[in-house]
Motif scaffolding. Structure first.
Motif, short mmCIF file in Angstrom:
data_model
loop_
_atom_site.label_atom_id
_atom_site.label_comp_id
_atom_site.label_asym_id
_atom_site.label_seq_id
_atom_site.Cartn_x
_atom_site.Cartn_y
_atom_site.Cartn_z
N GLU A 26 0.83 -1.21 0.00
CA GLU A 26 0.00 0.00 0.00
C GLU A 26 0.86 1.26 0.00
O GLU A 26 0.51 2.26 -0.64
CB GLU A 26 -0.91 0.01 1.23
CG GLU A 26 -2.03 -1.03 1.19
CD GLU A 26 -2.76 -1.13 2.51
OE1 GLU A 26 -2.41 -0.34 3.42
OE2 GLU A 26 -3.65 -1.98 2.64
N MET A 27 1.97 1.21 0.70
CA MET A 27 2.83 2.39 0.82
C MET A 27 3.91 2.43 -0.27
O MET A 27 4.75 3.32 -0.27
CB MET A 27 3.50 2.41 2.20
CG MET A 27 2.50 2.39 3.35
SD MET A 27 1.19 3.63 3.18
CE MET A 27 2.15 5.13 3.24
N ASN A 28 3.87 1.44 -1.18
CA ASN A 28 4.78 1.43 -2.32
C ASN A 28 6.25 1.35 -1.89
O ASN A 28 7.14 1.95 -2.51
CB ASN A 28 4.57 2.66 -3.20
CG ASN A 28 4.85 2.39 -4.66
OD1 ASN A 28 4.81 1.24 -5.09
ND2 ASN A 28 5.16 3.43 -5.41
N VAL A 29 6.50 0.58 -0.83
CA VAL A 29 7.87 0.36 -0.40
C VAL A 29 8.56 -0.53 -1.43
O VAL A 29 8.00 -1.57 -1.82
CB VAL A 29 7.91 -0.32 0.98
CG1 VAL A 29 9.35 -0.65 1.39
CG2 VAL A 29 7.26 0.59 2.02
N PRO A 30 9.74 -0.19 -1.92
CA PRO A 30 10.42 -1.02 -2.94
C PRO A 30 10.52 -2.47 -2.48
O PRO A 30 10.85 -2.74 -1.31
CB PRO A 30 11.79 -0.36 -3.06
CG PRO A 30 11.53 1.07 -2.69
CD PRO A 30 10.50 1.03 -1.60
N ALA A 31 10.25 -3.41 -3.41
CA ALA A 31 10.18 -4.84 -3.06
C ALA A 31 11.49 -5.35 -2.48
O ALA A 31 11.49 -6.20 -1.58
CB ALA A 31 9.81 -5.65 -4.30
N GLY A 32 12.61 -4.88 -2.98
CA GLY A 32 13.90 -5.41 -2.51
C GLY A 32 14.38 -4.79 -1.21
O GLY A 32 15.39 -5.24 -0.65
N THR A 33 13.72 -3.76 -0.71
CA THR A 33 14.18 -3.05 0.49
C THR A 33 13.79 -3.81 1.74
O THR A 33 12.61 -4.15 1.93
CB THR A 33 13.57 -1.65 0.54
OG1 THR A 33 13.96 -0.92 -0.63
CG2 THR A 33 14.05 -0.91 1.78
N LYS A 34 14.77 -4.08 2.60
CA LYS A 34 14.47 -4.69 3.88
C LYS A 34 14.17 -3.59 4.90
O LYS A 34 14.76 -2.52 4.86
CB LYS A 34 15.63 -5.56 4.36
CG LYS A 34 15.81 -6.82 3.53
CD LYS A 34 16.80 -7.76 4.19
CE LYS A 34 16.88 -9.08 3.43
NZ LYS A 34 17.79 -10.04 4.11
N THR A 35 13.27 -3.90 5.83
CA THR A 35 12.82 -2.87 6.78
C THR A 35 12.97 -3.36 8.20
O THR A 35 13.09 -4.56 8.47
CB THR A 35 11.33 -2.52 6.53
OG1 THR A 35 10.53 -3.69 6.76
CG2 THR A 35 11.11 -2.05 5.11
N GLN A 36 12.95 -2.41 9.10
CA GLN A 36 12.88 -2.73 10.53
C GLN A 36 11.44 -3.06 10.89
O GLN A 36 10.50 -2.57 10.28
CB GLN A 36 13.35 -1.52 11.36
CG GLN A 36 14.80 -1.15 11.16
CD GLN A 36 15.73 -2.14 11.84
OE1 GLN A 36 15.40 -2.68 12.90
NE2 GLN A 36 16.89 -2.38 11.24
N LEU A 37 11.27 -3.91 11.92
CA LEU A 37 9.94 -4.17 12.47
C LEU A 37 10.02 -3.97 13.96
O LEU A 37 10.90 -4.53 14.63
CB LEU A 37 9.49 -5.61 12.16
CG LEU A 37 8.07 -5.96 12.59
CD1 LEU A 37 7.05 -5.13 11.81
CD2 LEU A 37 7.79 -7.45 12.39
N LEU A 38 9.12 -3.14 14.49
CA LEU A 38 9.11 -2.84 15.92
C LEU A 38 8.07 -3.70 16.62
O LEU A 38 6.93 -3.80 16.17
CB LEU A 38 8.79 -1.36 16.14
CG LEU A 38 9.70 -0.36 15.42
CD1 LEU A 38 9.27 1.06 15.73
CD2 LEU A 38 11.17 -0.57 15.82
N LYS A 39 8.48 -4.32 17.74
CA LYS A 39 7.54 -5.11 18.54
C LYS A 39 7.07 -4.26 19.70
O LYS A 39 7.85 -3.95 20.60
CB LYS A 39 8.21 -6.38 19.04
CG LYS A 39 7.31 -7.26 19.89
CD LYS A 39 8.00 -8.55 20.33
CE LYS A 39 9.10 -8.24 21.33
NZ LYS A 39 9.76 -9.46 21.85
N LEU A 40 5.78 -3.88 19.66
CA LEU A 40 5.23 -3.04 20.72
C LEU A 40 4.72 -3.88 21.88
O LEU A 40 4.83 -3.49 23.03
CB LEU A 40 4.10 -2.18 20.16
CG LEU A 40 4.47 -1.33 18.93
CD1 LEU A 40 3.28 -0.47 18.51
CD2 LEU A 40 5.68 -0.44 19.23
N SER A 41 4.10 -5.04 21.56
CA SER A 41 3.62 -5.96 22.60
C SER A 41 3.43 -7.32 21.97
O SER A 41 3.11 -7.43 20.79
CB SER A 41 2.31 -5.47 23.21
OG SER A 41 1.27 -5.47 22.23
#
Length: 823
Positions: free
Chosen positions: A686-701
């Motif tokens: 939905e946000m059009n993040v490039p397919a090959g880009t790795k991202t951080q994921l935050l664990k809130l709970s």
């Protein structure tokens, strides 16, 4: 019977297409015999006289003037006071040589409708089904006018002699047998041999020239298109030729006008065998699906008429009847025939030997029948010993009679064959709605009549294949999709699976090349999955018992077991589309999209052999379930995907695994993994993040179950969701997307991953277009006239499109909100 002049054969009512065409109704005068007259009076509903005149004729109306030549009477209703003075008198048929003009009686019968036309009906028993009933009721002779080609008869005595015989019958001075009446040719000499429609024109021309056509004003609205009257006013008299729509019978194969004809035929008295066939469907012994098709079945069998089963054709099963001369004074007589019904000639001879006295010689060679008859007649004249010639009926059985015996005929009946014992009654018949009455109903009647049992437990009536817009395919519309071309382009498996996946019970299929192309992609997906398995040594596995210990393997085994149950349930209920779609969702959506990806890390661990056994077992089970739908690619893969096979895939045992293979803990854990991966992928898309880009994921709970699921499947989650690292956080930073998972909450930081201005512009444009599209669809649905006038499938498609637009609009608005948070 219904006679087809093109094929020169009788056909059944079901082979007749009654089509409304532009026709005419001719009105003619039948003069009373001896120039008699009567007072003709018409009254209105209140009994007031509207017309009173002296007439020397009775008026009739007909759509087929050529059949007037075979009239045996004119009938009026007993309550019709207009004609009471002339009932019992004779009238003259207004066609033929004047000196030999034929007389027929005026009779009463309940068939004529006093309110229709003149209220008087000509009775031509040999050429009209209703007239035949009246003629038999009133002992009126049946005079046949046409030959087998639909031409006026050109045989028999001259017209003068035939007319004299018919007049003597009408006056009560002579009587005729049915055969005697058939021998009388009442076609005038100048009309003999003409095509029936050419004869019609001649008859009308002769009657009009003699002044015996009923006349009316040129302005009479019944005439339809106004006649041309150059030198007269609009009230000038013209023949009353009424223009009207008429139902005309056509042969469904020959497309020529069918002629009701009096001929000798064989019939089945269906009223005597229909009740078991009706009761079997009523009580559920045999099911007809979808349910709405039972109505067609019951409508045809209720009040069924006798079935004409003989045909005058070259092909078909020959009628199993042999004829010989009847006995007269204890000896064979060539005047009439005796019928011997038997399975073969030997049986017919045996019956004939039991019928004829000792000393009578039987001649069974039909090729010498004429010679034998001549010999029979000669012997009768000389008082010598008698010969009884036998010959077989040259007619053949109606195709539907022969095919009506198909369920038992193919299994060795009438012998008590082992195949008959094993396979009869059959389980299910798959057929089209257009032959429910031609074939299904007749098989039901005939099997109960022959062996006393149903031919099948269920009848599945498949739908029509239409074009993508739902229109019936037609050459004239140019929308015919050639299945052979589809097979050449996309493969037989893709075409088969497409049709099956769309075969919802009770709904026609809307076929398009795009759908077939989509399922060709499915065959490619299956092939590529097998190729992946081969590259990872799966094809070499001999022991294909899974014995799973790994969670992902336990999960996929359970998912297949649930799919097998769903497929079997759908097939048992004849929901072929549900079966196909369940397989499609599992093979593509679960096996290929998830398990293949989840298994990749396992092939590099100590669990590689377990992964190979599991995948080998799973691929085998998928091929077996897919085989009825896609036989070619599955049979090919079956042969390639194992070191050896004991038998072909078509002979493989159907899986029986079920709920016992479902591991609830594994199912719950992998479902959590897939849910999280899908949600991360959705936000990225939905946000059009490039397919090959790795991202951080935050664990809130995250609860304990979630922590376990993450720990057990961390590498798979990070690989599939393109996550670089998981970091604990107390709150989601500005501009991040919050992701709710079962038992926990995550956040995906978006800052720095996308061009905010470009994405805002893209999303605003997409939202604007969707809003316009949705408003248009909703406007149609809110329009009362659209709801009232549009077809149900059109309304359903519009509702589905509106729902899809609304869901997509909701997702894009959410994405746009996240973009705004990044400012």
């Amino acid at each position: 019977v219904n006679w087809d002049p093109h094929f020169e054969t009788a056909i059944s009512d079901l082979e007749v297409e009654n089509i409304e065409v532009d026709g005419h109704m001719w009105h003619f005068k039948y003069p009373l015999a001896g120039s008699a007259t009567y007072e003709y009076v018409e009254r209105d509903e209140d009994g007031n006289v509207t017309l009173r005149e002296t007439r020397d004729y009775i008026s009739i109306a007909t759509t087929r003037p050529e059949t007037m030549l075979g009239d045996g009477a004119v009938a009026v209703h007993p309550s019709d006071e207009r004609y009471a003075p002339i009932v019992g008198k004779l009238c003259e048929i207004p066609v033929g040589p004047r000196e030999h003009r034929r007389l027929i009686p005026i009779i009463t019968d309940t068939y004529p409708d006093p309110e229709f036309g003149s209220g008087a009906v000509k009775i031509t028993g040999a050429h009209d089904f209703n007239d035949y009933v009246v003629a038999r009721r009133g002992n009126i002779p049946l005079y046949r006018l046409m030959d087998t080609k639909g031409h006026m008869r050109n045989d028999g005595a001259p017209y003068s002699e035939a007319a004299a015989i018919a007049t003597a019958v009408a006056e009560g001075r002579k009587s005729l047998t049915e055969a005697g009446a058939d021998a009388v040719n009442l076609v005038p000499d100048d009309l003999r041999g003409l095509d029936r429609f050419e004869a019609r024109s001649k008859v009308v021309e002769q009657i009009t020239a003699e002044g015996l056509a009923v006349m009316t004003a040129a302005s009479d609205s019944r005439l339809g298109k106004q006649p041309s009257v150059e030198d007269a006013g609009e009230d000038s008299p013209v023949p009353l030729l009424e223009a009207r729509k008429i139902m005309q019978p056509f042969g469904d194969r020959s497309k020529v006008v069918i002629e009701p004809m009096l001929t000798d035929q064989w019939f089945v008295d269906t009223a005597k065998i229909v009740d078991p066939a009706l009761e079997a469907v009523r009580d559920g012994t045999t099911e007809i699906l979808p349910e709405q098709h039972k109505k067609v079945y019951f409508n045809w069998l209720t009040g069924i008429e006798p079935w004409c089963i003989s045909r005058q054709l070259w092909w078909g099963h020959q009628i199993p009847v042999w004829y010989g001369p009847k006995l007269k004074d204890g000896k064979p007589s060539a005047d009439e025939l005796e019928a011997f019904c038997a399975a073969d000639e030997a049986g017919a001879i045996a019956r004939a030997e039991g019928f004829y006295p000792a000393g009578v010689t039987l001649v069974a060679d039909s090729t010498v029948y004429d010679e034998a008859v001549s010999k029979c007649v000669a012997m009768a004249a000389n008082g010598n010993d008698w010969t009884a010639p036998l010959y077989r009926d040259p007619d053949v059985l109606d195709t539907w009679f022969s095919s009506g015996l198909w369920p038992i005929g193919t299994l060795g009946w009438p012998e008590n064959a082992p195949e008959l014992e094993r396979y009869f009654p059959t389980s299910v018949l798959v057929t089209g709605f257009d032959i429910i009455f031609f074939w299904v109903a007749r098989m039901m009647m005939m099997q109960y009549a022959m062996v006393g049992d149903r031919p099948f437990d269920a009848v599945y009536v498949h739908a029509l294949v239409r074009d993508a817009a739902g229109n019936k395919m037609s050459k004239s519309l140019g929308n015919v999709i050639d299945p052979i071309e589809l097979v050449d382009r996309f493969g037989a498996d893709a075409v088969r699976f497409t049709l099956t996946s769309m075969a919802a019970m009770g709904r026609d299929l809307k076929l398009s090349e795009g759908r077939v192309a989509g399922y060709r992609n499915f065959t490619t997906k299956l092939w590529n999955a097998a190729r992946f398995a081969e590259l990872n040594g799966v094809f070499e596995v001999e022991d294909r018992t899974p014995n799973a210990t790994q969670t992902v393997n336990k999960w996929i085994i359970g998912e297949f077991a649930k799919t097998r149950i769903a497929v079997d349930d759908a097939l048992d209920g004849f929901r072929f589309n549900d079966a196909a779609n369940a397989l499609y969702m599992f093979v593509w959506g679960t096996f290929c999209d998830w398990y293949v990806e989840f298994s990749k890390p396992l092939f590099n661990t100590e669990h590689a052999e377990e992964a190979r056994r599991t995948m080998a077992w799973l691929l085998d089970q998928c091929l077996i379930l897919l085989h009825p739908f896609m036989p070619f690619i599955t049979e090919e893969l079956w042969a390639l995907s194992a070191p050896t096979r004991e038998k072909m895939l078509v002979h493989a045992d159907w899986p029986t695994c079920g709920a016992e293979l479902v591991d609830a803990e594994a199912e719950s854990e992998i479902a959590w993994v897939i849910d999280l991966v899908e949600k991360v992928r959705s936000v990225r898309g939905e946000m059009n993040v490039p397919a090959g880009t790795k991202t951080q994921l935050l664990k809130l709970s995250l609860d304990a179950a979630g922590e376990t699921a993450w720990a057990n499947n961390e590498s798979m989650i990070m690989r599939q969701a393109r996550i670089e690292a998981l970091t604990d956080a107390d709150a989601a930073p500005k501009g991040s997307a919050t992701i709710a998972a079962l038992g926990g909450t995550f956040a995906l930081p978006l800052e720095g991953l996308i061009d905010v201005a470009v994405e805002r512009k893209r999303l605003e444009k997409a939202v604007g277009k969707l809003e316009r599209d949705f408003a248009g669809l909703q406007g149609r649905l809110d329009n009362r006239k659209f709801r009232e006038n549009a077809a149900e499938d059109v309304i359903a498609e519009t509702e589905e499109a509106a729902t899809q637009k609304a869901e997509e609009l909701g997702r894009l608005r959410t994405a746009l909100g996240r973009i705004e948070e990044l400012d």
